[in-house]
Scaffold this motif. Sequence first.
Motif, PDB file in Angstrom:
ATOM      1  N   SER A   1      -6.596  -4.867  -2.472  1.00  0.00           N
ATOM      2  CA  SER A   1      -6.359  -5.188  -1.065  1.00  0.00           C
ATOM      3  C   SER A   1      -4.919  -4.965  -0.641  1.00  0.00           C
ATOM      4  O   SER A   1      -4.609  -5.003   0.549  1.00  0.00           O
ATOM      5  CB  SER A   1      -6.734  -6.645  -0.804  1.00  0.00           C
ATOM      6  N   GLY A   2      -4.028  -4.746  -1.588  1.00  0.00           N
ATOM      7  CA  GLY A   2      -2.622  -4.570  -1.260  1.00  0.00           C
ATOM      8  C   GLY A   2      -1.831  -5.861  -1.229  1.00  0.00           C
ATOM      9  O   GLY A   2      -0.651  -5.858  -0.912  1.00  0.00           O
ATOM     10  N   ARG A   3      -2.476  -6.974  -1.564  1.00  0.00           N
ATOM     11  CA  ARG A   3      -1.720  -8.225  -1.624  1.00  0.00           C
ATOM     12  C   ARG A   3      -0.787  -8.233  -2.833  1.00  0.00           C
ATOM     13  O   ARG A   3       0.154  -8.994  -2.888  1.00  0.00           O
ATOM     14  CB  ARG A   3      -2.670  -9.424  -1.657  1.00  0.00           C
ATOM     15  N   ARG A   4      -1.071  -7.383  -3.780  1.00  0.00           N
ATOM     16  CA  ARG A   4      -0.209  -7.184  -4.948  1.00  0.00           C
ATOM     17  C   ARG A   4       0.043  -5.682  -5.029  1.00  0.00           C
ATOM     18  O   ARG A   4      -0.882  -4.888  -4.884  1.00  0.00           O
ATOM     19  CB  ARG A   4      -0.908  -7.695  -6.198  1.00  0.00           C
TER      20      ARG A   4
ATOM     21  N   ARG B   1     -12.363   1.807  -6.217  1.00  0.00           N
ATOM     22  CA  ARG B   1     -13.683   1.983  -5.592  1.00  0.00           C
ATOM     23  C   ARG B   1     -14.419   3.191  -6.171  1.00  0.00           C
ATOM     24  O   ARG B   1     -15.628   3.145  -6.400  1.00  0.00           O
ATOM     25  CB  ARG B   1     -13.552   2.099  -4.083  1.00  0.00           C
ATOM     26  N   ARG B   2     -13.691   4.277  -6.430  1.00  0.00           N
ATOM     27  CA  ARG B   2     -14.334   5.455  -7.037  1.00  0.00           C
ATOM     28  C   ARG B   2     -14.895   5.111  -8.416  1.00  0.00           C
ATOM     29  O   ARG B   2     -15.968   5.578  -8.787  1.00  0.00           O
ATOM     30  CB  ARG B   2     -13.345   6.618  -7.131  1.00  0.00           C
ATOM     31  N   LEU B   3     -14.160   4.308  -9.180  1.00  0.00           N
ATOM     32  CA  LEU B   3     -14.651   3.922 -10.511  1.00  0.00           C
ATOM     33  C   LEU B   3     -15.878   3.033 -10.418  1.00  0.00           C
ATOM     34  O   LEU B   3     -16.823   3.184 -11.197  1.00  0.00           O
ATOM     35  CB  LEU B   3     -13.542   3.227 -11.309  1.00  0.00           C
ATOM     36  N   VAL B   4     -15.876   2.113  -9.481  1.00  0.00           N
ATOM     37  CA  VAL B   4     -17.025   1.221  -9.286  1.00  0.00           C
ATOM     38  C   VAL B   4     -18.274   2.058  -8.978  1.00  0.00           C
ATOM     39  O   VAL B   4     -19.347   1.814  -9.527  1.00  0.00           O
ATOM     40  CB  VAL B   4     -16.738   0.190  -8.172  1.00  0.00           C
ATOM     41  N   VAL B   5     -18.110   3.072  -8.139  1.00  0.00           N
ATOM     42  CA  VAL B   5     -19.237   3.937  -7.782  1.00  0.00           C
ATOM     43  C   VAL B   5     -19.625   4.818  -8.972  1.00  0.00           C
ATOM     44  O   VAL B   5     -20.804   4.926  -9.309  1.00  0.00           O
ATOM     45  CB  VAL B   5     -18.892   4.797  -6.544  1.00  0.00           C
ATOM     46  N   ALA B   6     -18.645   5.434  -9.621  1.00  0.00           N
ATOM     47  CA  ALA B   6     -18.933   6.363 -10.719  1.00  0.00           C
ATOM     48  C   ALA B   6     -19.669   5.685 -11.870  1.00  0.00           C
ATOM     49  O   ALA B   6     -20.583   6.268 -12.453  1.00  0.00           O
ATOM     50  CB  ALA B   6     -17.634   6.991 -11.233  1.00  0.00           C
ATOM     51  N   TYR B   7     -19.263   4.456 -12.177  1.00  0.00           N
ATOM     52  CA  TYR B   7     -19.863   3.750 -13.313  1.00  0.00           C
ATOM     53  C   TYR B   7     -20.978   2.791 -12.907  1.00  0.00           C
ATOM     54  O   TYR B   7     -21.575   2.151 -13.768  1.00  0.00           O
ATOM     55  CB  TYR B   7     -18.779   3.003 -14.099  1.00  0.00           C
ATOM     56  N   ARG B   8     -21.202   2.686 -11.597  1.00  0.00           N
ATOM     57  CA  ARG B   8     -22.293   1.844 -11.083  1.00  0.00           C
ATOM     58  C   ARG B   8     -22.160   0.401 -11.573  1.00  0.00           C
ATOM     59  O   ARG B   8     -23.108  -0.184 -12.099  1.00  0.00           O
ATOM     60  CB  ARG B   8     -23.637   2.436 -11.478  1.00  0.00           C
TER      61      ARG B   8
ATOM     62  N   LEU C   1       0.833  -1.205   0.000  1.00  0.00           N
ATOM     63  CA  LEU C   1       0.000   0.000   0.000  1.00  0.00           C
ATOM     64  C   LEU C   1       0.869   1.258   0.000  1.00  0.00           C
ATOM     65  O   LEU C   1       0.550   2.245  -0.676  1.00  0.00           O
ATOM     66  CB  LEU C   1      -0.959  -0.004   1.183  1.00  0.00           C
ATOM     67  N   ALA C   2       1.982   1.224   0.726  1.00  0.00           N
ATOM     68  CA  ALA C   2       2.915   2.358   0.720  1.00  0.00           C
ATOM     69  C   ALA C   2       3.524   2.539  -0.670  1.00  0.00           C
ATOM     70  O   ALA C   2       3.665   3.672  -1.160  1.00  0.00           O
ATOM     71  CB  ALA C   2       4.008   2.151   1.765  1.00  0.00           C
ATOM     72  N   LEU C   3       3.868   1.439  -1.324  1.00  0.00           N
ATOM     73  CA  LEU C   3       4.399   1.518  -2.681  1.00  0.00           C
ATOM     74  C   LEU C   3       3.347   2.074  -3.635  1.00  0.00           C
ATOM     75  O   LEU C   3       3.662   2.890  -4.519  1.00  0.00           O
ATOM     76  CB  LEU C   3       4.874   0.143  -3.157  1.00  0.00           C
ATOM     77  N   GLN C   4       2.093   1.660  -3.491  1.00  0.00           N
ATOM     78  CA  GLN C   4       1.030   2.189  -4.341  1.00  0.00           C
ATOM     79  C   GLN C   4       0.885   3.692  -4.161  1.00  0.00           C
ATOM     80  O   GLN C   4       0.713   4.426  -5.138  1.00  0.00           O
ATOM     81  CB  GLN C   4      -0.296   1.484  -4.053  1.00  0.00           C
ATOM     82  N   ARG C   5       0.986   4.164  -2.917  1.00  0.00           N
ATOM     83  CA  ARG C   5       0.904   5.616  -2.678  1.00  0.00           C
ATOM     84  C   ARG C   5       2.040   6.330  -3.403  1.00  0.00           C
ATOM     85  O   ARG C   5       1.842   7.398  -3.992  1.00  0.00           O
ATOM     86  CB  ARG C   5       0.971   5.917  -1.184  1.00  0.00           C
ATOM     87  N   GLU C   6       3.223   5.738  -3.355  1.00  0.00           N
ATOM     88  CA  GLU C   6       4.387   6.330  -4.014  1.00  0.00           C
ATOM     89  C   GLU C   6       4.233   6.307  -5.538  1.00  0.00           C
ATOM     90  O   GLU C   6       4.488   7.301  -6.211  1.00  0.00           O
ATOM     91  CB  GLU C   6       5.644   5.561  -3.599  1.00  0.00           C
TER      92      GLU C   6
ATOM     93  N   PRO D   1      -3.539   4.573  -2.666  1.00  0.00           N
ATOM     94  CA  PRO D   1      -3.771   3.136  -2.858  1.00  0.00           C
ATOM     95  C   PRO D   1      -4.716   2.889  -4.035  1.00  0.00           C
ATOM     96  O   PRO D   1      -5.700   3.612  -4.227  1.00  0.00           O
ATOM     97  CB  PRO D   1      -4.410   2.693  -1.531  1.00  0.00           C
ATOM     98  N   LEU D   2      -4.410   1.890  -4.820  1.00  0.00           N
ATOM     99  CA  LEU D   2      -5.240   1.577  -5.983  1.00  0.00           C
ATOM    100  C   LEU D   2      -6.655   1.191  -5.581  1.00  0.00           C
ATOM    101  O   LEU D   2      -7.596   1.420  -6.339  1.00  0.00           O
ATOM    102  CB  LEU D   2      -4.598   0.478  -6.814  1.00  0.00           C
ATOM    103  N   GLY D   3      -6.828   0.629  -4.408  1.00  0.00           N
ATOM    104  CA  GLY D   3      -8.167   0.294  -3.933  1.00  0.00           C
ATOM    105  C   GLY D   3      -9.073   1.510  -3.898  1.00  0.00           C
ATOM    106  O   GLY D   3     -10.251   1.428  -4.251  1.00  0.00           O
ATOM    107  N   ASP D   4      -8.518   2.662  -3.486  1.00  0.00           N
ATOM    108  CA  ASP D   4      -9.315   3.890  -3.444  1.00  0.00           C
ATOM    109  C   ASP D   4      -9.727   4.321  -4.849  1.00  0.00           C
ATOM    110  O   ASP D   4     -10.874   4.705  -5.086  1.00  0.00           O
ATOM    111  CB  ASP D   4      -8.531   5.014  -2.767  1.00  0.00           C
ATOM    112  N   ARG D   5      -8.780   4.249  -5.778  1.00  0.00           N
ATOM    113  CA  ARG D   5      -9.076   4.651  -7.145  1.00  0.00           C
ATOM    114  C   ARG D   5     -10.113   3.715  -7.775  1.00  0.00           C
ATOM    115  O   ARG D   5     -11.037   4.155  -8.451  1.00  0.00           O
ATOM    116  CB  ARG D   5      -7.801   4.668  -7.981  1.00  0.00           C
TER     117      ARG D   5
END
Length: 158
Positions: free
Chosen positions: A56-59, A27-34, A11-16, A21-25
């Motif tokens: 989830s940060g496992r990858r 989730r926004r797409l899932v909501v935006a596109y329903r 998750l720290a690497l994703q922030r960098e 975190p990609l999970g946040d990005r």
Amino acid sequence: MEEQKIVQRNLALQREWYGEPLGDRVRRLVVAYRISQAQLADVLGISAPMLSQVMSGRRAKIGNPSVLARLVMLERRALARDVIAGDREAIQRALDEVRNSRPTVARGELPINEGNHADIVAQVLGQAASFDELIEAAELIEGRLPKLARVLRDAARD
């Protein structure tokens, strides 16, 4: 406990790498596109389990640059007025365009070469200013910047 450390590191690497975190990005797409995560994975061109692992940060990363490019394309298209409004046809059209795209990403760069960006700019401007403001701005710059004036007029039409 070791898995939790790996997830935190990823998750720290994703922030960098991606700014958050990609999970946040995702989730926004899932909501935006329903749509579901599985549907989003299909549009991106990866498996649903892979998307889940990235979220989830496992990858830590999305290894395929085309998949990352499609994610960015979806983020940009989510700003369209009709997508924001929940227009099912507009949402489906955006999803289909991205799913069928073959984005190119030059070495070491990401913006994505996906064609004309004036449409995206016009959509954002249309949300930022009123019809009258956009037309007035277009008239003010028409003589010196005709292409930009045309984008402003396009934004006023949307």
